[in-house]
Design a protein around this motif. Structure first.
Motif, short mmCIF file in Angstrom:
data_model
loop_
_atom_site.label_atom_id
_atom_site.label_comp_id
_atom_site.label_asym_id
_atom_site.label_seq_id
_atom_site.Cartn_x
_atom_site.Cartn_y
_atom_site.Cartn_z
N LEU A 109 0.89 -1.15 0.00
CA LEU A 109 0.00 0.00 0.00
C LEU A 109 0.93 1.20 0.00
CD1 LEU A 109 -2.78 1.37 0.29
CD2 LEU A 109 -2.40 1.30 2.76
N VAL A 110 0.80 2.06 -1.01
CA VAL A 110 1.67 3.23 -1.14
C VAL A 110 0.83 4.47 -0.87
CG1 VAL A 110 3.18 4.54 -2.67
CG2 VAL A 110 3.14 2.03 -2.79
N VAL A 111 1.32 5.29 0.07
CA VAL A 111 0.68 6.55 0.42
C VAL A 111 1.62 7.67 -0.05
CG1 VAL A 111 -0.22 8.00 2.28
CG2 VAL A 111 -0.46 5.50 2.41
N TYR A 112 1.12 8.53 -0.94
CA TYR A 112 1.92 9.59 -1.52
C TYR A 112 1.70 10.90 -0.77
CZ TYR A 112 2.07 6.33 -5.44
OH TYR A 112 2.25 5.22 -6.22
N GLY A 113 2.81 11.56 -0.40
CA GLY A 113 2.72 12.88 0.22
C GLY A 113 2.66 13.95 -0.86
N THR A 114 2.16 15.12 -0.51
CA THR A 114 2.08 16.22 -1.47
C THR A 114 3.45 16.83 -1.75
OG1 THR A 114 1.57 17.77 0.31
CG2 THR A 114 -0.31 16.79 -0.88
N MET A 118 6.81 9.52 0.03
CA MET A 118 5.83 8.43 0.01
C MET A 118 6.19 7.42 1.08
SD MET A 118 6.63 6.42 -3.53
CE MET A 118 8.27 6.50 -4.19
N THR A 119 5.19 6.66 1.47
CA THR A 119 5.36 5.60 2.45
C THR A 119 4.75 4.33 1.89
OG1 THR A 119 5.22 7.21 4.25
CG2 THR A 119 4.91 4.89 4.84
N TRP A 120 5.55 3.25 1.94
CA TRP A 120 5.08 1.94 1.50
C TRP A 120 4.84 1.08 2.73
CZ3 TRP A 120 8.81 -0.23 -2.79
CH2 TRP A 120 8.88 0.65 -3.86
N TYR A 121 3.68 0.45 2.82
CA TYR A 121 3.38 -0.56 3.84
C TYR A 121 3.39 -1.89 3.10
CZ TYR A 121 1.89 3.59 6.33
OH TYR A 121 1.86 4.84 6.93
N VAL A 122 4.36 -2.75 3.43
CA VAL A 122 4.67 -3.90 2.58
C VAL A 122 4.53 -5.21 3.33
CG1 VAL A 122 6.42 -4.95 1.08
CG2 VAL A 122 6.37 -2.45 1.37
N THR A 123 4.00 -6.20 2.62
CA THR A 123 4.05 -7.60 3.04
C THR A 123 4.66 -8.36 1.88
OG1 THR A 123 2.10 -7.39 4.45
CG2 THR A 123 2.69 -9.61 3.73
N GLY A 124 5.74 -9.07 2.17
CA GLY A 124 6.39 -9.86 1.14
C GLY A 124 7.61 -9.18 0.57
N PRO A 125 8.25 -9.79 -0.42
CA PRO A 125 9.51 -9.26 -0.92
C PRO A 125 9.32 -8.11 -1.91
CG PRO A 125 8.99 -11.27 -2.08
CD PRO A 125 7.92 -11.09 -1.03
N VAL A 149 7.74 -1.22 6.76
CA VAL A 149 7.34 0.08 6.24
C VAL A 149 8.58 0.73 5.64
CG1 VAL A 149 6.41 2.35 6.82
CG2 VAL A 149 5.53 0.31 7.98
N VAL A 150 8.44 1.33 4.46
CA VAL A 150 9.53 2.07 3.83
C VAL A 150 9.07 3.51 3.67
CG1 VAL A 150 11.16 2.23 1.91
CG2 VAL A 150 10.13 0.02 2.48
N GLU A 151 9.82 4.42 4.26
CA GLU A 151 9.52 5.85 4.12
C GLU A 151 10.55 6.46 3.17
OE1 GLU A 151 7.98 7.64 8.05
OE2 GLU A 151 9.39 6.03 8.60
N PHE A 152 10.05 7.12 2.11
CA PHE A 152 10.88 7.77 1.11
C PHE A 152 10.80 9.28 1.30
CE2 PHE A 152 9.65 3.78 -0.75
CZ PHE A 152 10.63 3.42 -1.66
N GLU A 157 15.66 9.17 -0.44
CA GLU A 157 16.34 8.48 0.65
C GLU A 157 15.29 7.60 1.31
OE1 GLU A 157 18.41 11.21 3.19
OE2 GLU A 157 19.45 12.12 1.50
N LYS A 158 15.71 6.42 1.77
CA LYS A 158 14.75 5.43 2.27
C LYS A 158 15.09 5.01 3.69
CE LYS A 158 14.81 3.46 -2.35
NZ LYS A 158 16.01 4.14 -2.78
N THR A 159 14.06 4.91 4.51
CA THR A 159 14.20 4.37 5.86
C THR A 159 13.24 3.20 5.99
OG1 THR A 159 14.76 6.54 6.75
CG2 THR A 159 14.03 4.87 8.33
N ILE A 160 13.78 2.05 6.34
CA ILE A 160 12.96 0.85 6.51
C ILE A 160 12.75 0.60 7.99
CG2 ILE A 160 12.85 -1.66 6.19
CD1 ILE A 160 14.53 -1.31 3.68
N THR A 161 11.51 0.35 8.37
CA THR A 161 11.18 -0.09 9.72
C THR A 161 10.65 -1.52 9.58
OG1 THR A 161 10.62 2.16 10.38
CG2 THR A 161 9.83 0.37 11.79
N MET A 162 11.45 -2.48 10.02
CA MET A 162 11.08 -3.89 9.90
C MET A 162 10.22 -4.29 11.11
SD MET A 162 12.52 -5.25 7.15
CE MET A 162 12.58 -7.00 7.41
N LEU A 163 9.12 -4.93 10.85
CA LEU A 163 8.36 -5.58 11.92
C LEU A 163 8.93 -6.96 12.12
CD1 LEU A 163 4.84 -4.32 10.99
CD2 LEU A 163 6.39 -3.47 12.74
#
Length: 175
Positions: A109-114, A118-125, A149-152, A157-163
């Motif tokens: 699920l990708v949420v785009y900022g104005t 953007m933020t990706w909420y990901v399940t899987g590879p 979750v990947v925040e762009f 630049e990307k920050t991953i928060t692994m559950l």
């Protein structure tokens, strides 16, 4: 914070499940702004040093990715989109010809900022490229698998928060 993040991802996973093909929400439209449509990945090349220490090419060999626009901004640009489907990439070291395949068939699920973020909420590879000093992983082409979750930033630049999950630098497979 970890608890809040887990609750947020659990909510997103539930939203993804109701929007996937075959679910009651997807079949009835579920308030979406469109229909599922193909979202093919283009092949691309990166010069030596950009992601791997050598020039690399990434090209899809299986690409069944599709997207569903869930919400848009008043100008019609996407606000939230859902991506899912099989994606297998061939990664080639352009200097030696060595190849490997990478399964990037996750659901996001990708949420785009104005502001271009953007933020990706990901399940899987998924396959993510990192520049030197431009995110939470070292330079490379990374398969990130699990729930995360990947925040762009607007400059990608990307920050991953692994559950929970794993990371693997595909550059090492073709070095």
């Amino acid at each position: 914070m970890r608890f809040k993040m887990s609750v947020a991802v659990a909510s997103v996973v539930a939203a993804i499940a109701t929007a996937l093909p075959g679910s009651a929400s997807a079949a009835s439209g579920g308030g979406s702004h469109g229909a599922w449509e193909p979202d093919p990945q283009e092949a691309f090349e990166m010069p030596a040093g950009a992601r791997c220490d050598f020039a690399v090419r990434v090209e899809p060999i299986v690409d069944e990715v599709r997207k569903l626009t869930l919400a848009t901004y008043p100008d019609g640009s996407p606000r939230r989109e859902l991506f899912t489907g099989a994606l297998i990439d061939r990664v080639t070291n352009l200097e030696t010809g060595a190849t490997s395949t990478a399964d990037a068939s996750g659901t996001s699920l990708v949420v785009y900022g104005t502001d271009g973020s953007m933020t990706w909420y990901v399940t899987g590879p998924v396959l993510l490229g990192f520049r030197e000093n431009a995110g939470s992983l070292p330079k490379g082409l990374w398969i990130v698998d699990g729930q995360f979750v990947v925040e762009f930033t607007p400059t990608f630049e990307k920050t991953i928060t692994m559950l929970h999950g794993t990371t693997h630098n595909v550059c090492t497979d073709v070095d």
